[in-house]
Design an enzyme around this catalytic site. Structure first.
Site, PDB file in Angstrom:
ATOM      1  N   GLY A  38      25.093  12.263  17.297  1.00 12.42           N
ATOM      2  CA  GLY A  38      24.639  11.436  18.408  1.00 12.42           C
ATOM      3  C   GLY A  38      23.653  10.399  17.911  1.00 12.42           C
ATOM      4  O   GLY A  38      23.063  10.568  16.831  1.00 12.42           O
ATOM      5  N   GLN A  71      16.604   4.769  18.675  1.00 11.51           N
ATOM      6  CA  GLN A  71      16.521   5.055  17.232  1.00 11.51           C
ATOM      7  C   GLN A  71      16.850   3.847  16.366  1.00 11.51           C
ATOM      8  O   GLN A  71      16.530   3.824  15.186  1.00 11.51           O
ATOM      9  CB  GLN A  71      17.476   6.198  16.870  1.00 11.51           C
ATOM     10  CG  GLN A  71      17.061   7.539  17.472  1.00 11.51           C
ATOM     11  CD  GLN A  71      18.081   8.610  17.167  1.00 11.51           C
ATOM     12  OE1 GLN A  71      19.082   8.722  17.864  1.00 11.51           O
ATOM     13  NE2 GLN A  71      17.842   9.378  16.120  1.00 11.51           N
ATOM     14  N   CYS A  99      17.390  15.670  13.562  1.00 11.00           N
ATOM     15  CA  CYS A  99      17.364  14.332  14.151  1.00 11.00           C
ATOM     16  C   CYS A  99      17.417  13.309  13.030  1.00 11.00           C
ATOM     17  O   CYS A  99      16.716  13.446  12.030  1.00 11.00           O
ATOM     18  CB  CYS A  99      16.083  14.151  14.964  1.00 11.00           C
ATOM     19  SG  CYS A  99      15.971  12.528  15.755  1.00 11.00           S
ATOM     20  N   LEU A 100      18.241  12.294  13.212  1.00 16.08           N
ATOM     21  CA  LEU A 100      18.368  11.254  12.184  1.00 16.08           C
ATOM     22  C   LEU A 100      17.043  10.509  11.991  1.00 16.08           C
ATOM     23  O   LEU A 100      16.830   9.899  10.952  1.00 16.08           O
ATOM     24  CB  LEU A 100      19.480  10.273  12.564  1.00 16.08           C
ATOM     25  CG  LEU A 100      20.884  10.895  12.632  1.00 16.08           C
ATOM     26  CD1 LEU A 100      21.890   9.883  13.159  1.00 16.08           C
ATOM     27  CD2 LEU A 100      21.310  11.425  11.269  1.00 16.08           C
ATOM     28  N   HIS A 148      19.002  16.036  23.940  1.00 13.73           N
ATOM     29  CA  HIS A 148      18.268  15.456  22.803  1.00 13.73           C
ATOM     30  C   HIS A 148      18.296  13.923  22.864  1.00 13.73           C
ATOM     31  O   HIS A 148      17.270  13.265  22.682  1.00 13.73           O
ATOM     32  CB  HIS A 148      18.914  15.979  21.510  1.00 13.73           C
ATOM     33  CG  HIS A 148      18.380  15.412  20.235  1.00 13.73           C
ATOM     34  ND1 HIS A 148      17.723  16.166  19.287  1.00 13.73           N
ATOM     35  CD2 HIS A 148      18.435  14.146  19.711  1.00 13.73           C
ATOM     36  CE1 HIS A 148      17.379  15.401  18.268  1.00 13.73           C
ATOM     37  NE2 HIS A 148      17.804  14.169  18.488  1.00 13.73           N
ATOM     38  N   GLU A 149      19.474  13.361  23.168  1.00 17.72           N
ATOM     39  CA  GLU A 149      19.610  11.893  23.215  1.00 17.72           C
ATOM     40  C   GLU A 149      18.878  11.311  24.429  1.00 17.72           C
ATOM     41  O   GLU A 149      18.259  10.246  24.325  1.00 17.72           O
ATOM     42  CB  GLU A 149      21.081  11.472  23.241  1.00 17.72           C
ATOM     43  CG  GLU A 149      21.953  11.971  22.090  1.00 17.72           C
ATOM     44  CD  GLU A 149      21.382  11.733  20.716  1.00 17.72           C
ATOM     45  OE1 GLU A 149      20.480  10.888  20.561  1.00 17.72           O
ATOM     46  OE2 GLU A 149      21.824  12.421  19.781  1.00 17.72           O
ATOM     47  N   HIS A 203      15.329  10.833  23.650  1.00 13.80           N
ATOM     48  CA  HIS A 203      15.031   9.612  22.880  1.00 13.80           C
ATOM     49  C   HIS A 203      14.821   8.415  23.813  1.00 13.80           C
ATOM     50  O   HIS A 203      13.922   7.596  23.606  1.00 13.80           O
ATOM     51  CB  HIS A 203      16.167   9.282  21.914  1.00 13.80           C
ATOM     52  CG  HIS A 203      16.125  10.033  20.611  1.00 13.80           C
ATOM     53  ND1 HIS A 203      15.036   9.997  19.761  1.00 13.80           N
ATOM     54  CD2 HIS A 203      17.051  10.818  20.001  1.00 13.80           C
ATOM     55  CE1 HIS A 203      15.311  10.737  18.685  1.00 13.80           C
ATOM     56  NE2 HIS A 203      16.516  11.249  18.806  1.00 13.80           N
TER      57      HIS A 203
HETATM   58  O1  GNR Z   1      23.009  14.745  14.206  1.00 17.59           O
HETATM   59  C1  GNR Z   1      22.333  15.344  15.039  1.00 17.59           C
HETATM   60  N1  GNR Z   1      22.491  16.701  15.173  1.00 17.59           N
HETATM   61  C2  GNR Z   1      21.959  17.437  16.220  1.00 17.59           C
HETATM   62  C3  GNR Z   1      22.002  18.830  16.130  1.00 17.59           C
HETATM   63  C4  GNR Z   1      21.519  19.616  17.155  1.00 17.59           C
HETATM   64  C5  GNR Z   1      20.991  19.020  18.286  1.00 17.59           C
HETATM   65  C6  GNR Z   1      20.919  17.637  18.387  1.00 17.59           C
HETATM   66  C7  GNR Z   1      21.410  16.855  17.372  1.00 17.59           C
HETATM   67  S1  GNR Z   1      21.370  15.125  17.521  1.00 17.59           S
HETATM   68  C8  GNR Z   1      21.335  14.623  15.853  1.00 17.59           C
HETATM   69  C9  GNR Z   1      21.465  13.120  15.731  1.00 17.59           C
HETATM   70  C10 GNR Z   1      20.264  12.462  16.377  1.00 17.59           C
HETATM   71  O2  GNR Z   1      19.193  12.372  15.852  1.00 17.59           O
HETATM   72  N2  GNR Z   1      20.406  12.015  17.580  1.00 17.59           N
HETATM   73  O3  GNR Z   1      19.371  11.481  18.223  1.00 17.59           O
HETATM   74 NI    NI Z   2      17.599  12.396  17.406  1.00 17.23          NI
END
Ligand code: GNR
Ligand code: NI
Length: 167
Positions: free
Chosen positions: A48, A53, A94-95, A136-137, A140
């Site tokens: 995601g 980001q 998270c990236l 999670h997204e 952000h």
């Molecule tokens: O790549 C991602 N893996 C992930 C694993 C578990 C819960 C959420 C994520 S999102 C993350 C990519 C990212 O940073 N998205 O904002």
């Molecule tokens: Ni993230």
């Protein structure tokens, strides 16, 4: 298509609250932004990516939680509601926080409402990894990073690790 630069924690721009997209925003430039975000997410690789980001502060998320990376999803102006109060822990990464993983509590099952890349309303229910990823997204887009949910101690350790890496 082009790869976008991913902001890294603790970059203050990750705290920006994203604005909703409006009808007039559905232009070829938006389609380009979406394609660039997919390219950036797949290259990372990640499941995601939120606009925040990549320093794009409108409510836009791309994701693909499929094994074969052939189920791209676009969420614009997303909203979700839990379908039951149950939460579960899942290890997240998270990236924007490279090489760091921690358990985060999220709703198990949610209903998601959003617009698609053409501005058409979409609605779906999900659980598992997709449900965690949506939450999670959406965080952000509100300026929240998953490490915000960790204990003071864990956050302090992470900050020290990042300072050490920089040196
Ligand atoms: O790549 C991602 N893996 C992930 C694993 C578990 C819960 C959420 C994520 S999102 C993350 C990519 C990212 O940073 N998205 O904002
Ligand atoms: Ni993230």
């Amino acid at each position: 298509m082009s790869l976008l630069t991913i902001l890294e924690y603790p970059d203050p721009r990750l705290r920006t609250k994203a604005e909703p997209l409006t009808e007039k925003d559905f232009t070829p430039a938006l389609q380009q932004q979406i394609d660039d975000m997919f390219e950036t997410m797949y290259a990372a690789p990640g499941i995601g990516l939120a606009g925040t980001q990549v320093d794009y502060h409108n409510q836009l998320i791309v994701m693909d939680v499929s094994e074969d990376k052939n189920q791209p999803r676009v969420l614009i102006n997303p909203e979700y509601t839990p379908l039951e109060p149950t939460c579960e822990l899942m290890q997240e990464g998270c990236l924007s926080v490279p090489e760091y993983y921690a358990d985060v509590e999220r709703y198990v099952r949610i209903q998601v409402k959003a617009l698609d890349r053409h501005g058409q309303p979409q609605e779906f229910e999900c659980d598992g990894l997709l449900a965690h990823c949506v939450q999670h997204e959406c965080d952000h887009l509100k300026g929240i990073v998953f490490v915000d949910y960790l204990s003071r101690l864990k956050q302090d350790r992470l900050r020290k690790k990042l300072i050490k890496q920089k040196a």
